[in-house]
Design a protein around this motif. Structure first.
Motif, PDB file in Angstrom:
ATOM      1  N   ASN A  38      21.647  22.172   2.811  1.00  0.00           N
ATOM      2  CA  ASN A  38      21.314  22.133   4.229  1.00  0.00           C
ATOM      3  C   ASN A  38      22.354  22.919   5.022  1.00  0.00           C
ATOM      4  O   ASN A  38      23.539  22.589   4.995  1.00  0.00           O
ATOM      5  N   SER A  39      21.912  23.961   5.704  1.00  0.00           N
ATOM      6  CA  SER A  39      22.825  24.755   6.533  1.00  0.00           C
ATOM      7  C   SER A  39      22.664  24.448   8.024  1.00  0.00           C
ATOM      8  O   SER A  39      23.271  25.099   8.857  1.00  0.00           O
ATOM      9  N   GLY A  40      21.844  23.452   8.353  1.00  0.00           N
ATOM     10  CA  GLY A  40      21.610  23.109   9.747  1.00  0.00           C
ATOM     11  C   GLY A  40      20.363  23.785  10.288  1.00  0.00           C
ATOM     12  O   GLY A  40      19.442  23.123  10.762  1.00  0.00           O
ATOM     13  N   THR A  89      30.466  26.128   0.860  1.00  0.00           N
ATOM     14  CA  THR A  89      30.668  27.441   1.475  1.00  0.00           C
ATOM     15  C   THR A  89      30.087  28.466   0.516  1.00  0.00           C
ATOM     16  O   THR A  89      30.492  28.530  -0.647  1.00  0.00           O
ATOM     17  N   PHE A  90      29.105  29.206   0.991  1.00  0.00           N
ATOM     18  CA  PHE A  90      28.507  30.268   0.187  1.00  0.00           C
ATOM     19  C   PHE A  90      29.003  31.604   0.724  1.00  0.00           C
ATOM     20  O   PHE A  90      28.814  31.924   1.900  1.00  0.00           O
ATOM     21  N   THR A  91      29.663  32.379  -0.134  1.00  0.00           N
ATOM     22  CA  THR A  91      30.256  33.650   0.267  1.00  0.00           C
ATOM     23  C   THR A  91      29.584  34.790  -0.482  1.00  0.00           C
ATOM     24  O   THR A  91      29.509  34.774  -1.709  1.00  0.00           O
ATOM     25  N   ALA A  92      29.080  35.761   0.259  1.00  0.00           N
ATOM     26  CA  ALA A  92      28.484  36.961  -0.319  1.00  0.00           C
ATOM     27  C   ALA A  92      29.094  38.170   0.378  1.00  0.00           C
ATOM     28  O   ALA A  92      29.126  38.209   1.609  1.00  0.00           O
ATOM     29  N   PRO A  93      29.581  39.143  -0.368  1.00  0.00           N
ATOM     30  CA  PRO A  93      30.258  40.296   0.254  1.00  0.00           C
ATOM     31  C   PRO A  93      29.422  40.994   1.327  1.00  0.00           C
ATOM     32  O   PRO A  93      29.962  41.442   2.336  1.00  0.00           O
ATOM     33  N   ALA A  94      28.122  41.058   1.121  1.00  0.00           N
ATOM     34  CA  ALA A  94      27.279  41.821   2.048  1.00  0.00           C
ATOM     35  C   ALA A  94      26.940  41.062   3.329  1.00  0.00           C
ATOM     36  O   ALA A  94      26.588  41.685   4.339  1.00  0.00           O
ATOM     37  N   ILE A  95      27.037  39.719   3.303  1.00  0.00           N
ATOM     38  CA  ILE A  95      26.538  38.952   4.445  1.00  0.00           C
ATOM     39  C   ILE A  95      27.540  37.965   5.030  1.00  0.00           C
ATOM     40  O   ILE A  95      27.233  37.273   5.995  1.00  0.00           O
ATOM     41  N   GLY A  96      28.727  37.848   4.441  1.00  0.00           N
ATOM     42  CA  GLY A  96      29.698  36.914   4.980  1.00  0.00           C
ATOM     43  C   GLY A  96      29.559  35.536   4.361  1.00  0.00           C
ATOM     44  O   GLY A  96      29.314  35.400   3.172  1.00  0.00           O
ATOM     45  N   LYS A  97      29.713  34.507   5.204  1.00  0.00           N
ATOM     46  CA  LYS A  97      29.746  33.133   4.717  1.00  0.00           C
ATOM     47  C   LYS A  97      28.686  32.263   5.390  1.00  0.00           C
ATOM     48  O   LYS A  97      28.337  32.461   6.541  1.00  0.00           O
ATOM     49  N   THR A  98      28.204  31.289   4.626  1.00  0.00           N
ATOM     50  CA  THR A  98      27.323  30.246   5.139  1.00  0.00           C
ATOM     51  C   THR A  98      27.915  28.906   4.719  1.00  0.00           C
ATOM     52  O   THR A  98      28.402  28.768   3.596  1.00  0.00           O
ATOM     53  N   LYS A  99      27.870  27.929   5.600  1.00  0.00           N
ATOM     54  CA  LYS A  99      28.446  26.616   5.325  1.00  0.00           C
ATOM     55  C   LYS A  99      27.430  25.524   5.627  1.00  0.00           C
ATOM     56  O   LYS A  99      26.492  25.724   6.391  1.00  0.00           O
ATOM     57  N   GLY A 100      27.641  24.348   5.041  1.00  0.00           N
ATOM     58  CA  GLY A 100      26.769  23.217   5.315  1.00  0.00           C
ATOM     59  C   GLY A 100      26.966  22.087   4.331  1.00  0.00           C
ATOM     60  O   GLY A 100      28.020  21.960   3.700  1.00  0.00           O
ATOM     61  N   CYS A 101      25.919  21.262   4.194  1.00  0.00           N
ATOM     62  CA  CYS A 101      25.932  20.094   3.318  1.00  0.00           C
ATOM     63  C   CYS A 101      25.056  20.362   2.090  1.00  0.00           C
ATOM     64  O   CYS A 101      24.067  21.092   2.167  1.00  0.00           O
ATOM     65  N   THR A 102      25.391  19.729   0.969  1.00  0.00           N
ATOM     66  CA  THR A 102      24.561  19.865  -0.217  1.00  0.00           C
ATOM     67  C   THR A 102      24.750  18.657  -1.131  1.00  0.00           C
ATOM     68  O   THR A 102      25.703  17.892  -0.977  1.00  0.00           O
ATOM     69  N   SER A 103      23.833  18.515  -2.067  1.00  0.00           N
ATOM     70  CA  SER A 103      23.934  17.462  -3.075  1.00  0.00           C
ATOM     71  C   SER A 103      24.824  17.933  -4.218  1.00  0.00           C
ATOM     72  O   SER A 103      24.879  19.130  -4.527  1.00  0.00           O
TER      73      SER A 103
END
Length: 204
Positions: A80-82, A140-154
């Motif tokens: 879940n990233s919101g 925290t999901f980091t991809a060189p082309a798109i930056g970072k995404t953060k949120g909750c997960t199981s």
């Protein structure tokens, strides 16, 4: 008695030599999952049937899949990233064509008291998100082309190998409220987090 035990062990080993047959199909939305039969690879020791639900800006799309799989892919949970959420409800079994059922999408869960940082479309990652249901980790999901995404997960999403996700970036999980610290980063495209997850569950 010894002879009976020997025969039983021999039969068990002999049966393991045969590959597993599973139903296979994929369908999006309310359409039927028109299944065929597939012979699994040696490493795929389970049949699976799962339903993935992707919710983006209030619109939910479900995908139903049946196939062969490996034991480490038999997991359920959510990320879940919101702005977006992906849930997976998986059922696995070990006998020929046992995956004839279609599990429902996971129901919407209430908040569980845990909080994680999340990122806005602008790239500001100082906002917080209330986690839901089984979401007991921050990511925290980091991809060189798109930056970072953060949120909750199981926790199940953190421990299961997801090759399509690993190809484009790196997923890091942590325990504890707000453990995925709120650094301001560049452009973030939240929706791209869902693309490899959906493709993995659809084409595995």
């Amino acid at each position: 008695m010894k002879l009976l035990v020997t025969i039983a062990l021999t039969c068990a080993l002999f049966s393991k030599a045969y590959p597993l047959d599973c139903f296979e199909c994929a369908a999006t939305g309310t359409g039927p999952c028109l299944q065929t039969t597939r012979t699994c690879q040696a490493s795929q020791t389970k049949c699976t049937s799962y339903t993935t639900a992707v919710t983006l800006v209030g619109i939910q799309t479900t995908t139903k899949v049946k196939s062969c799989t490996t034991p480490d892919q038999c997991f359920s949970g959510s990320v879940n990233s919101g702005i977006s959420m992906t849930t997976v409800n998986t059922q696995c079994c070990e006998s020929n064509r046992c995956n004839d059922q279609e599990p429902p999408a996971l129901p919407e869960s209430s908040t569980n008291g845990k909080k994680c940082f999340t990122c806005a479309a602008s790239g500001d990652c100082t906002s917080t998100l209330e986690c839901k249901g089984s979401e007991d980790r921050c990511f925290t999901f980091t991809a060189p082309a798109i930056g970072k995404t953060k949120g909750c997960t199981s926790q199940s999403f953190c421990s299961a190998p997801i090759p399509q996700l690993e190809v484009i970036g790196n997923l890091n999980c942590c325990e504890g409220n707000l453990c995925n610290n709120a650094l301001h980063i560049g452009q973030t495209i939240l929706f791209l987090l869902l693309v490899p997850l959906a493709s993995f569950f659809l084409f595995n």
